[in-house]
Design an enzyme around this catalytic site. Structure first.
Site, PDB file in Angstrom:
ATOM      1  CB  THR A  11     -29.530  23.760 -16.726  1.00 37.33           C
ATOM      2  OG1 THR A  11     -29.271  22.379 -16.523  1.00 37.33           O
ATOM      3  CG2 THR A  11     -28.273  24.565 -16.474  1.00 37.33           C
ATOM      4  CB  VAL A  12     -31.906  27.554 -19.089  1.00 43.44           C
ATOM      5  CG1 VAL A  12     -32.023  29.027 -19.446  1.00 43.44           C
ATOM      6  CG2 VAL A  12     -30.723  26.932 -19.845  1.00 43.44           C
ATOM      7  CE  LYS A 102     -28.850  24.939 -28.067  1.00 45.07           C
ATOM      8  NZ  LYS A 102     -28.360  25.293 -26.766  1.00 45.07           N
ATOM      9  CB  VAL A 129     -26.624  32.242 -30.760  1.00 45.11           C
ATOM     10  CG1 VAL A 129     -25.199  32.246 -31.299  1.00 45.11           C
ATOM     11  CG2 VAL A 129     -27.595  31.779 -31.825  1.00 45.11           C
ATOM     12  N   GLY A 131     -24.945  31.270 -25.274  1.00 46.79           N
ATOM     13  CA  GLY A 131     -25.273  31.494 -23.862  1.00 46.79           C
ATOM     14  C   GLY A 131     -25.400  32.944 -23.452  1.00 46.79           C
ATOM     15  CD  GLU A 187     -28.213  21.608 -25.875  1.00 48.37           C
ATOM     16  OE1 GLU A 187     -29.445  21.573 -25.963  1.00 48.37           O
ATOM     17  OE2 GLU A 187     -27.607  22.606 -25.446  1.00 48.37           O
ATOM     18  CG  ASP A 198     -25.583  23.264 -29.277  1.00 47.18           C
ATOM     19  OD1 ASP A 198     -26.770  23.439 -28.975  1.00 47.18           O
ATOM     20  OD2 ASP A 198     -24.667  24.046 -28.933  1.00 47.18           O
ATOM     21  CE  LYS A 202     -25.492  27.038 -29.086  1.00 45.28           C
ATOM     22  NZ  LYS A 202     -24.499  26.484 -28.163  1.00 45.28           N
TER      23      LYS A 202
END
Ligand code: NDP
Ligand code: HSE
Length: 427
Positions: A11-12, A102, A129, A131, A187, A198, A202
């Site tokens: 995705t990223v 993270k 942290v 997005g 995730e 998650d 953060k």
């Protein structure tokens, strides 16, 4: 030209490729040089090609490490094993690192950042942290003259999306989670979203940054959203609250308390209107006073915005010969307090027998421990001679309330007892 390598085309990673291509001209103008993705590591070639990667895929990470032209490695694989090896080897090879990981930073931050400092390389982690929200950069730069006292935030897009859909549209938990996963917010293992881990990672990173003292995942008291039932959501609404998964790090008398938990947020609080995948971070500090930053907390392009921003920051460091300045050094060691030390007002939910002296018994268990009651609502549970009780307390120590609950659970008239923290301006 700055040459970089990207690890992971999910995705990223996909967003990073798109953004570098889409805004290539402006990126070049802003930093005075082109950014080229020279090498890519992704085990699924079809996935890489589907997001427009034309660069040949590496068959081993060593090809990237041994390429002296590559100055920045962008780690977007996730997880704590292979990604850990990749980051440590990158730093040892003198390469700068950008990561959104993270999971890793919240447990291995100390080792990674001190190695980076020793080797004089940058490690940037804005995307780790919240997005797209610029939070790491502002805390390290424009706000760095402040002493921070608290950070309160909605730090997980998936759970905020789920809670919003359950609250506003009556979706089931399962339906809402599926949508969040399909949208690329969750995730790889969404249990870390819904169990609160998650967000806990953060808040550990933000706590380290705010208080200059290393906070790790194991320091964070953590509860997720899986136990919230529709009745809790309806009750919160009736009382003028909304339920949000809140992460908080606060410092008092040089000691730190960190937690993530579903919280009753009053509708008048700025965090109450943060919905869907949006995140927000509310900072309290001595000079700037209160600041709230808001934006998309997850997803392809919002997260890529932070990653590519970090790549550009490091390009500037390289151009100015100043690498080794971006990281997360902690120069203090502060005690971490257990959650029992938290002072807050709470909403106590009980299901009890509907008979004489029950309310008096509960009031005395609370009163004996110094917990004062602000309001009580009782409603009958149809057909079973039971009652549902909702007690809002004044500010009290959480330990006192937990002790009262343990004792109440032993009583034959108590079937269920649990609490939600209530957020207010003084938390
Ligand atoms: P994805 O699972 O979508 O992408 C990870 C990619 O890495 C996958 O394509 C995966 O391939 C690949 N990969 C995993 N292991 C290896 C390996 N050993 N060698 C080569 N490739 C590998 O994750 P995301 O893009 O969602 O997340 C990436 C990172 O960004 C994580 O650290 C995450 O926590 C973080 N993040 C994510 C956000 C989001 O909105 N998604 C927001 C902020 C941070 P395969 O599919 O074959 O396993
Ligand atoms: N799964 C995470 C979330 C991604 O939903 O917030 C962003 O860190």
């Amino acid at each position: 030209m700055v040459k970089i390598a990207v690890l992971g085309c999910g995705t990223v990673g996909g967003g990073v490729f798109k953004l570098i291509k889409q805004n290539a001209n402006d990126i070049e103008q802003r930093i005075g040089q082109k950014v080229e993705v020279k090498k890519v590591l992704e085990r699924d070639a079809d996935k890489a090609h589907s997001i427009g990667v034309t660069t040949e895929l590496c068959t081993s990470y060593d090809e990237i490490l041994q390429d002296d032209e590559i100055k920045i490695i962008v780690e977007l694989i996730g997880g704590t094993e292979f990604a850990y090896d990749c980051i440590i080897k990158a730093i040892e090879a003198g390469k700068n690192v950008v990561t959104a990981n993270k999971d890793l930073l919240a447990i291995k931050g100390e080792e990674i950042f001190s190695l980076a400092k020793q080797k004089g390389v940058d490690i940037c982690f804005e995307a780790s942290v919240a997005g797209s929200i610029p939070i790491i950069g502002p805390m390290q730069n424009v706000l760095c003259a402040n002493t921070f006292s608290a950070i309160v935030g909605i730090l997980n897009g998936t759970t905020n999306y789920i809670l919003t859909k359950m609250n506003d549209f009556g979706l089931s938990y399962e339906e809402a989670l599926k949508q969040a996963a399909d949208l690329g917010y969750a995730e790889a293992n969404p249990s870390s979203d819904v169990e609160g881990t998650d967000a806990a990672r953060k808040i550990a990173i933000l706590g380290s940054l705010a208080f200059n003292s290393r906070c790790t995942l194991s320091n964070v008291y953590c509860e997720g959203i899986t136990k919230i039932v529709e009745k809790d959501i309806i009750l919160a609404k009736k009382l003028g609250y909304t339920i949000k998964l809140i992460g908080m790090a606060k410092e008092k008398d040089d000691k730190i308390i960190l937690f993530v938990r579903p919280t009753f947020v009053p509708m008048s609080h700025p965090l109450a209107s943060v919905n869907d995948v949006f995140n927000a971070v509310f900072l309290k500090c001595d000079a700037a006073d209160e600041i709230m930053l808001y934006g998309r907390g997850a997803g392809e392009m919002p997260t890529a915005s932070s990653v590519v921003g970090d790549v550009m920051t490091i390009c500037n460091s390289i151009a100015n010969n100043t690498t080794g300045q971006h990281g997360l050094d902690c120069y203090k060691q502060k005690e971490i307090l257990p959650i029992g030390e938290l002072e807050s007002s709470f909403c106590l939910r009980l299901r009890v027998a509907d008979k004489p002296n029950v309310l008096a018994g509960i009031a005395s268990e609370l009163g004996n421990r110094g917990v004062s009651i602000e309001s009580v609502i009782q409603s009958p549970v149809p057909d079973v001679d039971m009652a549902s009780l909702t007690i809002i307390t004044h500010k009290a120590k959480e330990q006192a309330l937990q002790d009262a609950i343990s004792s109440l659970k032993e009583k034959e008239y108590v079937e269920k007892a649990y609490i939600f923290m209530c957020l207010d301006k003084t938390n």
